[in-house]
Design an enzyme around this catalytic site. Structure first.
Site, mmCIF file in Angstrom:
data_model
loop_
_atom_site.group_PDB
_atom_site.id
_atom_site.type_symbol
_atom_site.label_atom_id
_atom_site.label_comp_id
_atom_site.label_asym_id
_atom_site.label_seq_id
_atom_site.Cartn_x
_atom_site.Cartn_y
_atom_site.Cartn_z
ATOM 1 N N CYS A 96 0.883 -1.168 0.000
ATOM 2 C CA CYS A 96 0.000 0.000 0.000
ATOM 3 C C CYS A 96 0.919 1.215 0.000
ATOM 4 O O CYS A 96 2.037 1.141 -0.502
ATOM 5 C CB CYS A 96 -0.935 -0.029 1.215
ATOM 6 S SG CYS A 96 -0.077 -0.061 2.808
ATOM 7 N N ARG A 97 0.493 2.318 0.557
ATOM 8 C CA ARG A 97 1.348 3.502 0.570
ATOM 9 C C ARG A 97 2.483 3.363 1.569
ATOM 10 O O ARG A 97 3.639 3.525 1.238
ATOM 11 C CB ARG A 97 0.534 4.767 0.871
ATOM 12 C CG ARG A 97 1.348 6.044 0.642
ATOM 13 C CD ARG A 97 0.595 7.309 0.974
ATOM 14 N NE ARG A 97 0.559 7.649 2.375
ATOM 15 C CZ ARG A 97 1.610 7.947 3.129
ATOM 16 N NH1 ARG A 97 2.808 7.920 2.625
ATOM 17 N NH2 ARG A 97 1.485 8.273 4.389
#
Length: 182
Positions: A68-69
């Site tokens: 994800c981020r």
């Protein structure tokens, strides 16, 4: 599901193999608008809500690297990711942020708008500031604007659904155009 750092990943796979996605399937679990802003070139976008759509035949005997981020969402949803049909699975510690810090390439879509969640944060903060300011300067009833913003944030945090973000995605400036289209 095992967490893996960029350093460990680079020991296991060459930089060229990672960049080309050879021997590993890189799955970006962020939402579509985040993926469109920037992503690992060979990563496939499969948001958490669609994770069960991964084809067992495509994943059988393969390695899956989820990111994800920042790595937080993949950590929180590790049990969900464990249900995927990959033979071996990893969560990338630090997410795409760590990938970029390691100097590994990403694709940027420079024409992409500001992230929808940042737009939501801006609008909510302005609603609160205007509500408080106007209630002080004009009428105490303007405080309801700040209350409305706060209730919206509370509902979004409890349910995971942000109505404002859903509406903002339909605005013209949030429609991402393919490269070369003006």
């Amino acid at each position: 599901m095992k967490n893996i750092s960029i350093e460990e990943l680079l020991k296991k796979y060459s930089k060229d193999a990672l960049v080309a996605g050879e021997g590993i399937n890189i799955i970006d679990v962020r939402e579509v608008d985040e993926y469109q802003q920037e992503h690992i070139a060979c990563a496939k976008n499969v948001p958490f809500a669609q994770i069960n759509t991964l084809d067992a035949e495509d994943c059988a005997g393969k390695v899956g690297l989820f990111h994800c981020r920042s790595g937080r969402r993949t950590d929180i949803n590790a049990a969900l990711l464990d249900s995927t049909p990959f033979e071996e699975m990893y969560c990338l510690e630090g997410g795409i942020v760590a990938w970029k810090e390691a100097g590994l390439p990403i694709k940027n879509l420079t024409s992409a708008p500001i992230d929808v969640m940042r737009q939501v944060q801006f609008i909510i903060s302005m609603m609160i500031l205007f509500g408080v300011g106007l209630s002080y300067l004009i009428s105490p009833y303007f405080i309801l604007l700040a209350v409305f913003a706060g209730v919206g944030l509370l509902v979004a945090s409890v349910t995971g659904f942000c109505g404002m973000a859903s509406m903002l995605k339909f605005l013209p400036w949030n429609k991402v155009k393919p490269h070369g289209v003006k």
